[in-house]
Motif scaffolding. Structure first.
Motif, mmCIF file in Angstrom:
data_model
loop_
_atom_site.group_PDB
_atom_site.id
_atom_site.type_symbol
_atom_site.label_atom_id
_atom_site.label_comp_id
_atom_site.label_asym_id
_atom_site.label_seq_id
_atom_site.Cartn_x
_atom_site.Cartn_y
_atom_site.Cartn_z
ATOM 1 N N UNK A 115 0.838 -1.198 0.000
ATOM 2 C CA UNK A 115 0.000 0.000 0.000
ATOM 3 C C UNK A 115 0.872 1.247 0.000
ATOM 4 N N UNK A 116 0.411 2.285 -0.662
ATOM 5 C CA UNK A 116 1.139 3.546 -0.678
ATOM 6 C C UNK A 116 0.605 4.462 -1.749
ATOM 7 N N UNK A 117 1.386 5.486 -2.042
ATOM 8 C CA UNK A 117 1.010 6.463 -3.061
ATOM 9 C C UNK A 117 2.195 6.762 -3.960
ATOM 10 N N UNK A 118 1.867 7.208 -5.161
ATOM 11 C CA UNK A 118 2.862 7.652 -6.136
ATOM 12 C C UNK A 118 2.551 9.096 -6.496
ATOM 13 N N UNK A 119 3.590 9.925 -6.526
ATOM 14 C CA UNK A 119 3.456 11.249 -7.129
ATOM 15 C C UNK A 119 4.466 11.291 -8.269
ATOM 16 N N UNK A 120 3.990 11.665 -9.452
ATOM 17 C CA UNK A 120 4.788 11.509 -10.670
ATOM 18 C C UNK A 120 4.861 12.822 -11.436
ATOM 19 N N UNK A 121 6.071 13.136 -11.860
ATOM 20 C CA UNK A 121 6.263 14.264 -12.776
ATOM 21 C C UNK A 121 7.321 13.872 -13.796
ATOM 22 N N UNK A 122 6.865 13.732 -15.035
ATOM 23 C CA UNK A 122 7.752 13.478 -16.159
ATOM 24 C C UNK A 122 7.241 14.351 -17.280
ATOM 25 N N UNK A 123 6.976 13.785 -18.429
ATOM 26 C CA UNK A 123 6.278 14.537 -19.466
ATOM 27 C C UNK A 123 4.908 14.960 -18.940
ATOM 28 N N UNK A 124 4.206 14.024 -18.293
ATOM 29 C CA UNK A 124 2.931 14.311 -17.638
ATOM 30 C C UNK A 124 3.097 14.368 -16.129
ATOM 31 N N UNK A 125 1.991 14.594 -15.432
ATOM 32 C CA UNK A 125 2.025 14.674 -13.977
ATOM 33 C C UNK A 125 0.745 14.135 -13.378
ATOM 34 N N UNK A 126 0.869 13.416 -12.268
ATOM 35 C CA UNK A 126 -0.300 12.827 -11.632
ATOM 36 C C UNK A 126 0.078 12.295 -10.260
ATOM 37 N N UNK A 127 -0.925 11.791 -9.542
ATOM 38 C CA UNK A 127 -0.715 11.052 -8.299
ATOM 39 C C UNK A 127 -1.595 9.815 -8.344
#
Length: 319
Positions: A115-127
């Motif tokens: 269990x956990x979370x992802x925060x992503x920033x590359x070409x796009x961005x999301x969680x």
């Protein structure tokens, strides 16, 4: 099946295809990297060829029939659900890889926790929210027109907008604005007059795919690292956007791990440096983990499906 069982991990994106082959003791027996293999970006036929060629290279000298499990992480691939069954048969794999989201793969590349979370920033961005090694919820990731706040495309667009605003004010272009103008129009074009340069910048941006704006993100980050005030402001805004996006999915006080993913967060960058203390302040008990080897994480998920998803194996394959 002759020989020890093998697991196959594939991390397939728009710009690269990475494949890793390992045994269930964590020994990496083969690895290869190819060009982009995302069918959405390159078409199904070209993508299948690139993936197949990269898998063959990783399996060189090994019996593909020994592959007992595999996982393929694919950016955006779950929408189209590409059919790779014929490819796996042609490769002679002992088991067909299972298709998973690249976000789920990013989580596994950062932690073995279920269990956990992802925060992503590359070409796009999301969680994203992960529960029981399954993707359960996402926030943003809506694309360049409707969202992806804090992403590489967002940084690029805002940098161009700031440059155009400086031209509108009849200000000389310095710092970030000059760097953006040079990146888009070349060293000769960046010194043109206000009206000509404004037109050249607008033409350059509209003459390419919107996602190409992400190539300006390194310019913003480089200038931020040099202390440029406009670049630092954009990085701060991007970090705030990503924090707010993650906050849509995650309650205050949550102690589950947070994985920082995407090229702008998984490596040391001014954006990652700005975001990390914000995350730590809001979720002080949460481990912060950068996403590691995606192909290794895919191989670990494959091993987990065979009952071998140990912490030691995770460390061995994702380092």
């Amino acid at each position: 099946m002759a020989g020890a069982r093998l697991v196959l991990g594939l991390d397939v994106g728009g710009t690269s295809t990475r494949v890793l082959v390992a045994d269930l003791d964590g020994r990496v027996l083969g690895a290869a990297r190819g060009a982009g293999g995302n069918p959405v970006a390159h078409g199904a036929e070209a993508a299948a060829k690139e993936i197949g060629d990269t898998v063959r290279a990783a399996l060189a000298g090994l019996d593909p029939g020994r592959v007992a499990a595999g996982v393929l992480g694919l950016a955006g691939g779950l929408v189209a659900r590409p059919a790779f069954g014929g490819l796996w048969d042609a490769l002679g794999l002992g088991a067909h890889p299972v298709l998973v989201s690249d976000v789920l793969l990013a989580h596994a590349a950062g932690t073995s926790a279920p269990d956990g979370n992802v925060v992503l920033s590359g070409t796009g961005g999301m969680a994203a929210e992960i529960r029981g090694h399954e993707l359960t919820r996402t926030a943003d990731g809506h694309g360049w027109l409707l969202g992806d706040r804090g992403s590489g495309v967002w940084l690029g667009r805002e940098a161009v907008s700031a440059t155009l605003t400086a031209l509108d004010r009849d200000e000389p272009l310095t710092g970030l604005a000059a760097a953006v103008a040079g990146a888009l129009t070349g060293p000769d074009g960046s010194g043109g007059s206000g009206d000509d340069l404004r037109s050249a910048l607008i033409t350059a941006v509209h003459g390419q795919a919107p996602t190409r704006l992400a190539r300006l993100a390194p310019v913003v980050l480089e200038r931020a690292g040099a202390g440029d005030p406009t670049a630092l402001t954009l990085v701060a805004r991007a970090a705030d956007h990503l924090l707010d996006t993650l906050g849509l999915l995650r309650a205050r006080g949550c102690a589950l791990p947070i994985v920082l993913a995407g090229g702008l967060l998984s490596t040391p960058t001014p954006l990652a440096a700005r975001l990390r203390p914000l995350l730590a302040a809001r979720w002080p008990d949460a481990p912060l983990r950068p996403a590691g080897n995606g192909a290794g994480a895919a191989a670990w998920l494959a091993a987990r499906s065979l009952g071998r998803g140990t912490e030691e194996l995770h460390r061995a394959l994702t380092a």
